[in-house]
Scaffold this active site. Structure first.
Site, mmCIF file in Angstrom:
data_model
loop_
_atom_site.group_PDB
_atom_site.id
_atom_site.type_symbol
_atom_site.label_atom_id
_atom_site.label_comp_id
_atom_site.label_asym_id
_atom_site.label_seq_id
_atom_site.Cartn_x
_atom_site.Cartn_y
_atom_site.Cartn_z
ATOM 1 N N CYS A 82 44.568 31.856 30.144
ATOM 2 C CA CYS A 82 44.149 32.669 31.279
ATOM 3 C C CYS A 82 44.221 34.125 30.860
ATOM 4 O O CYS A 82 45.315 34.662 30.662
ATOM 5 C CB CYS A 82 45.022 32.397 32.500
ATOM 6 N N CYS A 218 38.011 36.295 36.294
ATOM 7 C CA CYS A 218 38.427 35.317 35.285
ATOM 8 C C CYS A 218 38.374 36.008 33.936
ATOM 9 O O CYS A 218 37.291 36.420 33.496
ATOM 10 C CB CYS A 218 37.523 34.087 35.312
#
Length: 278
Positions: A82, A218
């Protein structure tokens, strides 16, 4: 049980952080517990959970870094990486005196070790850069949403991504349900980005993340979008792209060494101790 927690975000991609330095507090980190924490009506609410644990506390982990980012999606499933989360994770380490921002340091992840660098000269707070490693550009497939179908570039940046260039970001619809994609190419799911060009080396995107739904940002997706755009542009390296997300802006540099570096802000916004009764 009672446990400490923090809440942070990177360009409004938000996370619950769970300090569990020796791994004895949360054990295997049950998926249903993670999903309950992330629920925006019954829990704290987040796009995912970052467990702060020493690499040595995880017997299957090999990392040169002292700290490992044990990342879980909002539904409790495990994710490899991430990009926004690792910036939030690194900021927490620095704020707690667990890492020194004056020099680059390593954070372990399931996508390997990531080197993090702090730029504290920014007046709006530190800008954090993460060497995300080498992207892998593969073939193309199709994605569909809101009655529309597009060709999508397959880019792997720790997580799998399908990057589709669209005329307008609204063409993807509300993204309340997962877009259709080729499950033979992405058997474990995929993050799907919808991208428009805003100018030279400047794009904007929306994303539907596997296990979380549409998110405000993201990090690995922004990297995938920059790479897909650079490939489409035939851009020589090094090159840097600005990527606007609903929650802000990040920059992605694709270097002559083939590594991509993601740079953006991070913020810790809350902390406390919870007595979990659910």
């Amino acid at each position: 049980m009672s446990f400490p927690w923090l809440k942070g975000h990177g360009t409004e991609n938000d996370f619950v952080l769970l300090p569990d330095h020796d791994g004895t507090l949360h054990g295997d980190l049950d998926a249903s517990f993670v999903a309950a924490l992330c629920h925006r009506r019954r829990g704290i609410g987040a796009d995912g959970v970052l467990r702060v644990i020493r690499s040595a506390a995880l017997p299957d982990v090999e990392s040169a870094g002292e700290w490992f980012m044990d990342y879980r999606n909002a539904d409790g499933s495990i994710s490899e990486m991430c990009g926004n989360g690792v910036r939030v994770f690194a900021l927490h380490l620095v704020q707690e005196g667990l890492a020194d921002p004056s020099a680059p340091f390593v954070v372990g992840t399931r996508d390997g070790d990531k080197i993090v660098t702090f730029d504290t000269s920014s007046p709006g707070g530190p800008l954090i850069s993460v060497d995300m490693g080498v992207p892998h550009v593969q073939g193309v497939s199709k994605v569909s949403a809101h009655g529309n179908t597009w060709e999508a570039q397959d880019v792997r940046t720790g997580n799998p991504h399908a990057v589709a260039f669209v005329d307008r970001l609204g063409d993807a619809g509300a993204l309340l349900t997962e877009p259709d994609y080729d499950t033979s190419i992405y058997p474990e799911g995929v993050n799907i980005e919808f991208v428009v060009r805003e100018g030279e080396r400047h794009v904007a995107m929306r994303v539907h993340e596997r296990g979380s739904g549409e998110t405000r940002s993201c990090g690995t997706g922004a990297c995938a979008v920059a790479v897909a755009t650079a490939v489409a542009d035939g851009a020589e390296r090094p090159s840097t792209y600005r990527v606007d997300v609903p929650g802000g802006t990040v920059h992605v540099a694709w270097g002559a060494d083939d590594h991509i570096v993601l740079t953006g802000p991070a913020e810790i916004v809350a902390r406390g101790t919870m007595d979990w009764t659910a």
